[in-house]
Design a protein around this motif. Structure first.
Motif, PDB file in Angstrom:
ATOM      1  N   MET A 161       5.768 -36.672  59.058  1.00  0.00           N
ATOM      2  CA  MET A 161       6.876 -37.575  59.389  1.00  0.00           C
ATOM      3  C   MET A 161       8.157 -36.788  59.664  1.00  0.00           C
ATOM      4  O   MET A 161       8.880 -37.069  60.630  1.00  0.00           O
ATOM      5  CB  MET A 161       7.099 -38.571  58.248  1.00  0.00           C
ATOM      6  CG  MET A 161       5.979 -39.573  58.087  1.00  0.00           C
ATOM      7  SD  MET A 161       6.029 -40.512  56.551  1.00  0.00           S
ATOM      8  CE  MET A 161       7.597 -41.302  56.630  1.00  0.00           C
ATOM      9  N   VAL A 162       8.426 -35.776  58.841  1.00  0.00           N
ATOM     10  CA  VAL A 162       9.648 -34.973  59.011  1.00  0.00           C
ATOM     11  C   VAL A 162       9.567 -34.132  60.278  1.00  0.00           C
ATOM     12  O   VAL A 162      10.560 -34.013  61.007  1.00  0.00           O
ATOM     13  CB  VAL A 162       9.883 -34.104  57.754  1.00  0.00           C
ATOM     14  CG1 VAL A 162      10.983 -33.091  57.986  1.00  0.00           C
ATOM     15  CG2 VAL A 162      10.218 -34.992  56.568  1.00  0.00           C
TER      16      VAL A 162
ATOM     17  N   GLY B 160      11.304 -33.060  65.894  1.00  0.00           N
ATOM     18  CA  GLY B 160      10.983 -33.044  67.317  1.00  0.00           C
ATOM     19  C   GLY B 160      11.852 -34.007  68.106  1.00  0.00           C
ATOM     20  O   GLY B 160      12.325 -33.678  69.208  1.00  0.00           O
ATOM     21  N   GLN B 161      12.078 -35.194  67.557  1.00  0.00           N
ATOM     22  CA  GLN B 161      12.965 -36.143  68.211  1.00  0.00           C
ATOM     23  C   GLN B 161      14.390 -35.616  68.275  1.00  0.00           C
ATOM     24  O   GLN B 161      15.096 -35.804  69.267  1.00  0.00           O
ATOM     25  CB  GLN B 161      12.938 -37.478  67.472  1.00  0.00           C
ATOM     26  CG  GLN B 161      11.651 -38.233  67.611  1.00  0.00           C
ATOM     27  CD  GLN B 161      11.640 -39.498  66.759  1.00  0.00           C
ATOM     28  OE1 GLN B 161      12.591 -39.801  66.047  1.00  0.00           O
ATOM     29  NE2 GLN B 161      10.539 -40.235  66.834  1.00  0.00           N
TER      30      GLN B 161
ATOM     31  N   LEU C  42      18.839 -33.371  71.503  1.00  0.00           N
ATOM     32  CA  LEU C  42      19.759 -32.269  71.789  1.00  0.00           C
ATOM     33  C   LEU C  42      19.577 -31.726  73.193  1.00  0.00           C
ATOM     34  O   LEU C  42      20.560 -31.380  73.852  1.00  0.00           O
ATOM     35  CB  LEU C  42      19.576 -31.153  70.752  1.00  0.00           C
ATOM     36  CG  LEU C  42      20.111 -31.427  69.361  1.00  0.00           C
ATOM     37  CD1 LEU C  42      19.750 -30.291  68.419  1.00  0.00           C
ATOM     38  CD2 LEU C  42      21.612 -31.619  69.384  1.00  0.00           C
ATOM     39  N   LYS C  43      18.329 -31.656  73.643  1.00  0.00           N
ATOM     40  CA  LYS C  43      18.089 -31.180  75.009  1.00  0.00           C
ATOM     41  C   LYS C  43      18.684 -32.122  76.036  1.00  0.00           C
ATOM     42  O   LYS C  43      19.267 -31.673  77.026  1.00  0.00           O
ATOM     43  CB  LYS C  43      16.580 -31.027  75.238  1.00  0.00           C
ATOM     44  CG  LYS C  43      16.031 -29.762  74.626  1.00  0.00           C
ATOM     45  CD  LYS C  43      14.524 -29.675  74.643  1.00  0.00           C
ATOM     46  CE  LYS C  43      13.888 -29.890  75.968  1.00  0.00           C
ATOM     47  NZ  LYS C  43      12.431 -29.673  75.943  1.00  0.00           N
TER      48      LYS C  43
ATOM     49  N   MET D  56      18.522 -42.871  64.313  1.00  0.00           N
ATOM     50  CA  MET D  56      17.789 -42.716  63.083  1.00  0.00           C
ATOM     51  C   MET D  56      18.358 -43.704  62.057  1.00  0.00           C
ATOM     52  O   MET D  56      19.560 -43.858  61.934  1.00  0.00           O
ATOM     53  CB  MET D  56      17.942 -41.278  62.593  1.00  0.00           C
ATOM     54  CG  MET D  56      17.023 -40.967  61.461  1.00  0.00           C
ATOM     55  SD  MET D  56      17.092 -39.285  60.835  1.00  0.00           S
ATOM     56  CE  MET D  56      17.341 -38.290  62.241  1.00  0.00           C
ATOM     57  N   ASP D  57      17.497 -44.338  61.354  1.00  0.00           N
ATOM     58  CA  ASP D  57      17.945 -45.337  60.391  1.00  0.00           C
ATOM     59  C   ASP D  57      17.512 -44.960  58.981  1.00  0.00           C
ATOM     60  O   ASP D  57      16.880 -43.938  58.754  1.00  0.00           O
ATOM     61  CB  ASP D  57      17.412 -46.713  60.772  1.00  0.00           C
ATOM     62  CG  ASP D  57      15.901 -46.750  60.854  1.00  0.00           C
ATOM     63  OD1 ASP D  57      15.274 -45.687  60.846  1.00  0.00           O
ATOM     64  OD2 ASP D  57      15.339 -47.852  60.927  1.00  0.00           O
TER      65      ASP D  57
END
Length: 65
Positions: A46-47, A52-53, A58-59, A1-2
Motif C-alpha cells: 500500500m505504501v 508511486g503515485q 511530481l513528474k 491523498m486522504d
C-alpha cells in the motif's frame, strides 16, 4: 491523498495483531509469524503504491516525462 489510507493501515494492523494473538494462544507460533509477515507485506505494498503515485504527480507538476 486522504485520511482513509491511515484507517486502512490501522485496520490491517489490528486484524494482524488479533490473528497473531489468537494463533499464539493456540500454539501455532509459526503460522502467527507468517500472518504478521503477510500483514507487513500488505502494508508495504500500500505504501509503495502511494509513493508511486507521489512520483507520478511530481513528474506531471514539474513537466518531466
Amino acid at each position: 491523498m486522504d485520511i482513509g489510507i491511515i484507517f486502512k493501515i490501522a485496520a490491517v494492523g489490528l486484524i494482524t495483531a488479533m490473528l497473531n494473538q489468537l494463533l499464539k494462544k493456540a500454539d501455532k507460533d509459526e503460522i502467527a509469524t507468517l500472518v504478521t509477515l503477510a500483514g507487513l507485506v500488505i502494508v508495504l505494498i500500500m505504501v509503495i503504491d502511494m509513493i508511486g503515485q507521489l512520483f507520478g504527480t511530481l513528474k506531471t507538476v514539474f513537466g518531466m516525462y
